[in-house]
Design an enzyme around this catalytic site. Structure first.
Site, PDB file in Angstrom:
ATOM      1  N   CYS A   1      -4.117   6.502  -6.709  1.00  0.00           N
ATOM      2  CA  CYS A   1      -2.786   6.079  -6.246  1.00  0.00           C
ATOM      3  C   CYS A   1      -2.838   4.583  -6.027  1.00  0.00           C
ATOM      4  O   CYS A   1      -2.677   4.089  -4.908  1.00  0.00           O
ATOM      5  CB  CYS A   1      -2.393   6.810  -4.971  1.00  0.00           C
ATOM      6  SG  CYS A   1      -2.369   8.613  -5.108  1.00  0.00           S
ATOM      7  N   ALA A   2      -3.043   3.834  -7.092  1.00  0.00           N
ATOM      8  CA  ALA A   2      -3.430   2.424  -6.997  1.00  0.00           C
ATOM      9  C   ALA A   2      -2.307   1.502  -6.538  1.00  0.00           C
ATOM     10  O   ALA A   2      -2.575   0.443  -5.976  1.00  0.00           O
ATOM     11  CB  ALA A   2      -3.976   1.950  -8.346  1.00  0.00           C
TER      12      ALA A   2
ATOM     13  N   GLY B   1      -2.591  -2.372  -6.683  1.00  0.00           N
ATOM     14  CA  GLY B   1      -3.997  -2.674  -6.941  1.00  0.00           C
ATOM     15  C   GLY B   1      -4.796  -3.276  -5.803  1.00  0.00           C
ATOM     16  O   GLY B   1      -5.891  -3.787  -6.044  1.00  0.00           O
TER      17      GLY B   1
ATOM     18  N   ASP C   1      -1.299   5.216 -11.374  1.00  0.00           N
ATOM     19  CA  ASP C   1      -0.143   5.350 -10.498  1.00  0.00           C
ATOM     20  C   ASP C   1       1.000   5.956 -11.299  1.00  0.00           C
ATOM     21  O   ASP C   1       0.987   5.916 -12.542  1.00  0.00           O
ATOM     22  CB  ASP C   1       0.279   3.993  -9.918  1.00  0.00           C
ATOM     23  CG  ASP C   1       1.061   4.149  -8.616  1.00  0.00           C
ATOM     24  OD1 ASP C   1       0.421   4.177  -7.555  1.00  0.00           O
ATOM     25  OD2 ASP C   1       2.298   4.264  -8.676  1.00  0.00           O
TER      26      ASP C   1
ATOM     27  N   ASP D   1      -5.603   7.185  -2.148  1.00  0.00           N
ATOM     28  CA  ASP D   1      -4.914   6.557  -1.022  1.00  0.00           C
ATOM     29  C   ASP D   1      -3.493   7.102  -1.072  1.00  0.00           C
ATOM     30  O   ASP D   1      -2.615   6.524  -1.698  1.00  0.00           O
ATOM     31  CB  ASP D   1      -4.961   5.037  -1.172  1.00  0.00           C
ATOM     32  CG  ASP D   1      -4.313   4.320  -0.003  1.00  0.00           C
ATOM     33  OD1 ASP D   1      -4.032   4.979   1.013  1.00  0.00           O
ATOM     34  OD2 ASP D   1      -4.078   3.108  -0.108  1.00  0.00           O
TER      35      ASP D   1
ATOM     36  N   CYS E   1      -2.537   5.907   5.573  1.00  0.00           N
ATOM     37  CA  CYS E   1      -2.264   4.984   6.675  1.00  0.00           C
ATOM     38  C   CYS E   1      -1.398   5.703   7.701  1.00  0.00           C
ATOM     39  O   CYS E   1      -0.452   5.148   8.248  1.00  0.00           O
ATOM     40  CB  CYS E   1      -1.616   3.696   6.186  1.00  0.00           C
ATOM     41  SG  CYS E   1      -0.137   3.923   5.171  1.00  0.00           S
TER      42      CYS E   1
END
Length: 426
Positions: free
Chosen positions: A243-244, A247, A267, A313, A366
């Site tokens: 899930c870049a 970047g 992505d 991520d 996050c």
């Protein structure tokens, strides 16, 4: 701009944010881009006023509802001033004072201010969600995480975040980066947790400075850097950043790989992947390529069990970033959480296919909510018993070692993050 002109611009920007479903920073960027007469210093002052209102939005709304006033952008700014200790006379004098000032107060606005006079922003009658500035349904979830420390963690989420940088070891050492920043009058100190991190004393426009333009440093929260540390991508490995986005973590992974091996940034958004091109070039990364994940794509099937490390991520509620994005807490709903946890599970099920025997799947968010973190990992392990959680090693401070990386603003001074390392049996 005059102080009164900045105040009017802040009120207009608040109105634009309230009327737009996009994130506040996107609305603000467009607002300021179309008003080129607003200088850098003015932008900072306007932003400070707007973001201060957003950080106190639920409490301000509670007060205005309590006194029977409509929560207009004007009244929210005025209420913040008066509840923050500014006299009613002083607050009112800012309005109608000059050509570019906000229009003078009407009688209803003046009566509202008089009702707020002598009060402060907090009040013992406020419900927990209002007092802590978050959706009501989030309160028990965070209380389960933090217990008696909840108030301190929520207070830390209400203050502006610091500006963290990651030194790009492909181009500079930490010491060299500190020196390069000092030459352009940017004082940076090493971060306490990340071996590559630097923290600036105050938020500054780093992107115009030579050390950033030359690729010596990247803007990245210290907590995000620790996710890359957990991945432990080594030279010669095959790595997928699943899930870049634009970047950010791809850059950190390429750095730990010393530009050796192969990293693929994946992505579902072509614009986000396109945004990574300039960053990769600036950082001197040449072992990375991009791949757009599209419906019906056979790429994952062809790449099954070929990667040493796969980083997920995952998209999440972003509760750990509320000090940067205070407007996000105003939009979050229980439906959003349910949809995101389902999406996270689906992404993990797809990404695990890429991990080779003995390889690692890094799951990170996050968020500070268990349904997106510990509960998500537990459910994954039930579906995929061939994986196991491995403990954080000596690269991490003692208080962080365990099965999971858990970071929070009050305790760690970072954004709120969760991450764990899942290894597939050899």
């Amino acid at each position: 701009m005059t102080p009164a002109g900045r105040l009017q611009a802040a009120i207009e920007l608040l109105g634009a944010i309230e009327a737009d479903r996009r994130p506040a920073d996107a609305v603000a960027n467009e607002f300021l881009r179309t008003r080129r007469f607003i200088g850098g210093g003015d932008r900072r002052d306007i932003g400070e006023t707007v973001w201060s209102v957003l950080r106190a939005r639920r409490r301000l709304g509670w007060w205005l509802e309590r006194i029977g006033a409509e929560p207009t952008p004007r009244l929210m700014v005025l209420a913040l001033m008066v509840l923050g200790g500014v006299t009613v006379h002083r607050a009112a004098s800012e309005f109608g004072a000059s050509r570019f000032a906000p229009p003078a107060l009407d009688e209803a606005e003046r009566r509202a201010l008089e009702k707020l006079d002598t009060h402060t922003l907090d009040h013992p009658d406020m419900p927990d969600g209002v007092r802590l500035e978050m959706p009501d349904f989030v309160v028990p979830l965070l209380r389960a995480r933090f217990g008696e420390k909840l108030a301190a963690e929520c207070a830390a989420l209400m203050v502006p975040a610091p500006l963290d940088l990651r030194v790009n070891l492909l181009k500079a050492t930490r010491e060299a980066a500190i020196g390069a920043l000092a030459k352009v009058k940017l004082k940076a100190e090493p971060t306490k947790l990340s071996p590559w991190g630097l923290r600036l004393a105050a938020r500054q426009n780093v992107t115009v400075a030579a050390p950033f333009r030359d690729g010596f440093v990247e803007i990245q929260d210290e907590g995000s850097q620790l996710v890359a540390l957990l991945a432990d991508a080594q030279p010669g490995m095959r790595v997928a950043d699943y899930c870049a986005g634009a970047g950010g973590k791809t850059l950190a992974l390429a750095m730990t790989m010393q530009n050796k091996g192969h990293i693929i940034a994946c992505d579902v958004s072509a614009p986000r992947l396109d945004g990574a091109i300039k960053r990769l070039r600036r950082a001197g990364v040449h072992n990375a390529e991009r791949h757009l994940l599209a419906p019906g794509d056979k790429w994952a099937k062809r790449q099954e069990r070929k990667f040493d490390v796969v980083l997920v991520d995952a998209p999440c509620t972003g509760t750990g970033t509320w000090r940067r994005n205070p407007d996000a807490r105003l939009r979050l709903t229980e439906t959003d959480l349910a949809e995101l946890t389902a999406k996270q599970a689906a992404i993990l099920d797809e990404a695990q296919r890429l991990v080779k025997p003995g390889g690692a799947l890094i799951y990170a968010t996050c968020s500070m909510l268990a349904p997106e973190n510990e509960d998500q990992v537990a459910a994954f392990l039930r579906r995929h018993p061939g994986f196991r959680v491995t403990k954080l090693g000596d690269a991490f401070p003692a208080h962080l070692r365990g099965d999971y990386l858990r970071l929070s603003p009050a305790r760690d001074g970072t954004d709120g993050f969760f991450a764990c390392r899942l290894e597939r049996a050899a």
